[in-house]
Enzyme design. Structure first.
Site, PDB file in Angstrom:
ATOM      1  N   CYS A 130     -23.847  16.489  27.449  1.00 57.28           N
ATOM      2  CA  CYS A 130     -25.453  15.878  27.948  1.00 57.28           C
ATOM      3  C   CYS A 130     -26.352  17.093  27.571  1.00 57.28           C
ATOM      4  CB  CYS A 130     -25.311  16.116  29.900  1.00 57.28           C
ATOM      5  SG  CYS A 130     -27.253  15.409  30.201  1.00 57.28           S
ATOM      6  N   CYS A 133     -29.690  17.475  29.874  1.00 54.89           N
ATOM      7  CA  CYS A 133     -29.718  18.568  30.849  1.00 54.89           C
ATOM      8  C   CYS A 133     -29.602  19.281  29.243  1.00 54.89           C
ATOM      9  CB  CYS A 133     -28.347  18.036  31.054  1.00 54.89           C
ATOM     10  SG  CYS A 133     -28.000  16.495  31.794  1.00 54.89           S
ATOM     11  N   ASP A 134     -28.396  19.958  28.702  1.00 59.62           N
ATOM     12  CA  ASP A 134     -28.607  21.136  28.530  1.00 59.62           C
ATOM     13  C   ASP A 134     -29.272  21.497  26.794  1.00 59.62           C
ATOM     14  OD1 ASP A 134     -26.745  21.764  30.202  1.00 59.62           O
ATOM     15  OD2 ASP A 134     -25.558  21.459  29.453  1.00 59.62           O
TER      16      ASP A 134
END
Ligand code: NAP
Length: 302
Positions: A130, A133-134
């Protein structure tokens, strides 16, 4: 309590089913194992939902969840283990059991892994699924994205604005992604395309070091020194727990017609976990409304 409809999955398909069922004055329980919104909550932007201005995936998901909560939909955060057929049907979770006169399955899909050496041990330590997200962990660093679909190309574009350099590794010359996205990607100076190439192994030397890729035409190997890698090679349906209970197709997607009915009476399916050709936000919410109305019809005729 016996609910009219128990919905398994709180992504766009499940929440839309809840919205339609609640508006038809049914009692509804949504069971979600992680967080509401499913995959769309992890998308940077939603900009192809008709009639809706560009917004973050999280905002879209939270608007939809508020609509359901405002109408009195109940939500439990539990993991479903099994559905037992009967009248009513019993949905068994890690916390207990819930009963519904009918059930809508909207469990979506999960990320496919590459299945190569080093992958399992490095997930969360350099390998991610992701970018939204990261991605922020890789400011001014070097990363690779693997895949050639919309997710991979969107991830590479997103990461190019954070990382110093992005390799996009894809096994063919042509991209499956929309041409508009590919054009945008091609305009990014810090993105290097590594085409006709597949990852062979991730290297773990007490920490993530990089990835060996092999050119599928020349069979030449190349080592990419990396700080992180984002795997975006498609998805697989979250349907394992329904094996033996309901008909699945050869890829594990839940078999149904366009009416979202499954082979088990009173069990419906909506969204990406259903066998169909187009998996988009628009088709997920379309399924949610169809499945909810089919369930209401079932309850009325029962
Ligand atoms: P996808 O469209 O299935 O693409 C998967 C990509 O991974 C393909 O390029 C495939 O290569 C490659 N691949 C598969 N297995 C591989 C392996 N073992 N090794 C190397 N490469 C491999 O998946 P997705 O990009 O996650 O998209 C899933 C669905 O969500 C699609 O319907 C997509 O349109 C939709 N989506 C839409 C948007 C949007 O509308 N903005 C954004 C994201 C996703 P080949 O091309 O050679 O098969």
């Amino acid at each position: 309590m016996i609910y009219d409809i128990v919905i398994i999955g709180g992504g766009p398909a499940g929440l839309t089913a809840a919205l339609y069922a609640l508006r038809a004055e049914k009692t509804v329980l949504v069971i979600e194992k992680m967080g509401l919104g499913g995959q769309i909550a992890l998308s940077e932007h939603v900009e192809n939902f008709p009639g809706t201005p560009k917004m973050s995936g999280m905002e879209f998901a939270s608007n939809l969840a508020s609509q359901v909560e405002t109408l009195g939909g109940e939500i439990e955060y539990e993991t479903v283990l099994e559905i037992k057929d009967g009248n009513p049907k019993t949905v068994v979770t890690d916390f207990g059991e819930h009963q519904g006169k009918c059930v809508i399955i909207a469990t979506g899909v999960t990320n496919r892994r590459l299945g190569i050496e080093g992958e399992d041990g490095l997930i969360g330590r350099g390998i991610s699924f992701c970018a939204v997200c990261d991605g922020s962990f890789y400011k001014n660093k070097v990363v690779a994205v693997i895949g050639g679909g919309n997710t991979a190309v969107e991830d590479a574009i997103y990461l190019s604005n954070i990382a110093e350099k992005v390799y996009l590794v894809h096994r063919r010359l042509e991209f499956r992604a929309e041409s508009r996205l590919v054009r945008e990607l091609e305009g990014k100076e810090n993105v290097e395309l590594v085409l006709e190439s597949v990852p062979k192994k991730f290297v773990d030397d007490g920490g993530f070091k990089g990835m060996e890729v092999v050119n599928v035409k020349t069979e030449e190997s190349r080592f990419l020194e990396l700080d992180g890698a984002f795997v975006a090679v498609g998805q697989i349906p979250q349907s394992d727990i329904f094996k033996g209970f309901i008909s699945l197709d050869e890829s594990g997607y839940i078999a149904s017609g366009e009416d979202c009915r499954t082979n088990v009476e009173g069990v419906f399916v909506a969204g990406d976990c259903r066998n169909k050709t187009v998996r988009q936000l628009t088709t997920a919410v379309g399924d949610g409304s169809v499945a909810a109305l089919a369930a209401c019809d079932y309850l009325m005729n029962k």
